[in-house]
Scaffold this active site. Structure first.
Site, PDB file in Angstrom:
ATOM      1  N   GLY A 129      10.718  52.795  54.312  1.00 31.80           N
ATOM      2  CA  GLY A 129      10.317  54.137  54.725  1.00 31.80           C
ATOM      3  C   GLY A 129       9.544  54.911  53.665  1.00 31.80           C
ATOM      4  O   GLY A 129       9.385  56.129  53.782  1.00 31.80           O
ATOM      5  N   LYS A 149      15.649  52.779  64.537  1.00 32.94           N
ATOM      6  CA  LYS A 149      16.586  53.684  63.853  1.00 32.94           C
ATOM      7  C   LYS A 149      17.101  54.738  64.862  1.00 32.94           C
ATOM      8  O   LYS A 149      17.319  54.398  66.011  1.00 32.94           O
ATOM      9  CB  LYS A 149      15.935  54.314  62.620  1.00 32.94           C
ATOM     10  CG  LYS A 149      15.262  53.259  61.737  1.00 32.94           C
ATOM     11  CD  LYS A 149      14.889  53.771  60.395  1.00 32.94           C
ATOM     12  CE  LYS A 149      14.049  52.731  59.674  1.00 32.94           C
ATOM     13  NZ  LYS A 149      13.946  52.953  58.251  1.00 32.94           N
ATOM     14  N   GLY A 192      10.062  49.245  60.681  1.00 35.35           N
ATOM     15  CA  GLY A 192      10.701  50.524  60.967  1.00 35.35           C
ATOM     16  C   GLY A 192       9.696  51.526  61.498  1.00 35.35           C
ATOM     17  O   GLY A 192       9.343  51.526  62.683  1.00 35.35           O
ATOM     18  N   SER A 249       7.997  49.089  54.773  1.00 38.24           N
ATOM     19  CA  SER A 249       6.650  49.666  54.833  1.00 38.24           C
ATOM     20  C   SER A 249       5.594  48.679  55.339  1.00 38.24           C
ATOM     21  O   SER A 249       4.462  48.648  54.839  1.00 38.24           O
ATOM     22  CB  SER A 249       6.247  50.228  53.462  1.00 38.24           C
ATOM     23  OG  SER A 249       7.099  51.298  53.112  1.00 38.24           O
ATOM     24  N   HIS A 289      22.002  47.114  57.246  1.00 45.08           N
ATOM     25  CA  HIS A 289      20.818  47.878  56.848  1.00 45.08           C
ATOM     26  C   HIS A 289      21.184  48.834  55.705  1.00 45.08           C
ATOM     27  O   HIS A 289      22.256  49.448  55.722  1.00 45.08           O
ATOM     28  CB  HIS A 289      20.262  48.660  58.051  1.00 45.08           C
ATOM     29  CG  HIS A 289      18.880  49.179  57.805  1.00 45.08           C
ATOM     30  ND1 HIS A 289      18.647  50.296  57.022  1.00 45.08           N
ATOM     31  CD2 HIS A 289      17.671  48.730  58.199  1.00 45.08           C
ATOM     32  CE1 HIS A 289      17.332  50.502  56.969  1.00 45.08           C
ATOM     33  NE2 HIS A 289      16.724  49.576  57.673  1.00 45.08           N
ATOM     34  N   ASN A 322      12.787  48.100  64.383  1.00 42.36           N
ATOM     35  CA  ASN A 322      13.996  48.885  64.145  1.00 42.36           C
ATOM     36  C   ASN A 322      13.651  50.352  64.400  1.00 42.36           C
ATOM     37  O   ASN A 322      13.027  50.996  63.565  1.00 42.36           O
ATOM     38  CB  ASN A 322      14.468  48.683  62.695  1.00 42.36           C
ATOM     39  CG  ASN A 322      15.670  49.547  62.362  1.00 42.36           C
ATOM     40  OD1 ASN A 322      16.282  50.137  63.256  1.00 42.36           O
ATOM     41  ND2 ASN A 322      16.004  49.627  61.077  1.00 42.36           N
ATOM     42  N   GLU A 360      14.904  43.184  52.580  1.00 45.39           N
ATOM     43  CA  GLU A 360      14.438  44.565  52.675  1.00 45.39           C
ATOM     44  C   GLU A 360      14.670  45.279  51.341  1.00 45.39           C
ATOM     45  O   GLU A 360      15.741  45.888  51.147  1.00 45.39           O
ATOM     46  CB  GLU A 360      15.215  45.292  53.775  1.00 45.39           C
ATOM     47  CG  GLU A 360      14.904  44.793  55.162  1.00 45.39           C
ATOM     48  CD  GLU A 360      14.715  45.941  56.136  1.00 45.39           C
ATOM     49  OE1 GLU A 360      13.674  45.971  56.790  1.00 45.39           O
ATOM     50  OE2 GLU A 360      15.575  46.826  56.204  1.00 45.39           O
TER      51      GLU A 360
HETATM   52  C1  PEP Z   1      13.582  49.356  58.095  1.00 51.17           C
HETATM   53  O1  PEP Z   1      14.177  50.421  58.120  1.00 51.17           O
HETATM   54  O2  PEP Z   1      14.164  48.308  58.399  1.00 51.17           O
HETATM   55  C2  PEP Z   1      12.182  49.361  57.678  1.00 51.17           C
HETATM   56  C3  PEP Z   1      11.644  48.235  57.362  1.00 51.17           C
HETATM   57  O3  PEP Z   1      11.556  50.597  57.668  1.00 51.17           O
HETATM   58  P1  PEP Z   1      10.008  50.890  57.342  1.00 51.17           P
HETATM   59  O4  PEP Z   1       9.181  49.831  58.029  1.00 51.17           O
HETATM   60  O5  PEP Z   1       9.785  52.250  57.865  1.00 51.17           O
HETATM   61  O6  PEP Z   1       9.867  50.801  55.851  1.00 51.17           O
END
Ligand code: PEP
Length: 253
Positions: free
Chosen positions: A167, A23, A220, A199, A103, A21, A161
């Protein structure tokens, strides 16, 4: 020559899914093409994982050669809806097969509701896109999948999630994530692929698949660093041989 074909249920169940992702990144087409090109080149010999890249809408037409998904779509196919992109338009690109829906950042910054997400899922399915439905809890799962037939449920990928892990650099433990995966399976068709996001990096990625039995990962921040993302994909492919995955899924419930 890369030939796009619609993903099948088997694609999602045979190999761990690694879904990137991006973003609202990167901010130029040149950077997007460079990131994509590096990932494509360096992962072409990794057969043990299925990689899906979800860039911003505007970069989708410039990228080709790995499975692609969008990060959102609208629930109507066309009409007076300024700024929206419909599932039919995404499908018409010819090589976009997935769409991330629900999301937590869209709820936080754009006030997206469960009802809106429910409509988006139904519209995406009608256009033959595979929804990657993000949920933080069971209540969201129930509301967002309301009125979906069993055969429609089977076309989803569910991404657990937890919002505290997105993040933040503070992932959910595999043990806790596994508890949630078990709870999800009690609500929705048992055989739907359930992936973890929050993360994830090259060091912890395999834990969610080997220890917690997830079918894959939504990545992400780490997906924007080509070296880290490629390492993550290699680690998962090495640790989770394709032949083992089905039996893993059956034993790690
Ligand atoms: C996400 O935004 O779907 C995500 C998993 O972000 P990150 O890996 O940065 O935590």
């Amino acid at each position: 020559m890369w030939e796009a074909r619609p993903p099948t249920y088997e694609d999602h169940m045979q190999k761990p899914l690694i879904i990137a992702n991006w973003k609202c990144n990167p901010s130029t087409r040149e950077q997007a093409e460079h990131l994509f090109g590096t990932i494509k080149r360096e992962t072409k010999n990794i057969n043990g994982v299925k990689i899906v890249i979800c860039p911003p809408f505007v970069w989708l037409p410039s990228l080709n050669g790995l499975s692609l998904g969008a990060q959102d779509c609208f629930w109507e196919k066309d009409g007076a809806y300024t700024g929206e992109v419909s599932p039919k338009m995404l499908k018409d690109l010819g090589w976009c097969d997935y769409v991330i829906l629900g999301h937590s950042e869209r709820r936080k910054y754009l006030k997206e509701t469960d009802e809106m997400i429910n409509k988006k899922i139904k519209a995406a399915l009608k256009s033959d896109l595979t929804p990657i439905l993000c949920i933080e809890n069971i209540s969201q799962l129930k509301k967002r999948t309301k009125d979906l037939l069993r055969k429609e449920q089977k076309k989803l990928i569910i991404a657990y999630e937890p919002v505290f892990a997105i993040g933040t650099g503070k992932p959910c433990t595999p043990e806790k994530a596994k508890e949630m995966k078990t709870a999800i399976k009690k609500i929705i068709d048992k055989d739907i692929p359930i992936i973890y996001g929050g993360s994830v990096n090259s060091q912890n990625a395999t834990d969610y698949i080997k220890m917690a039995g997830f079918q894959g990962l939504l990545v992400g921040g780490a997906s924007l660093d080509s070296e880290e993302f490629i390492k993550l994909a290699k680690n998962v492919a090495r640790a989770c041989p394709v032949v083992e995955l089905r039996s893993l899924r059956d034993c790690v419930q």
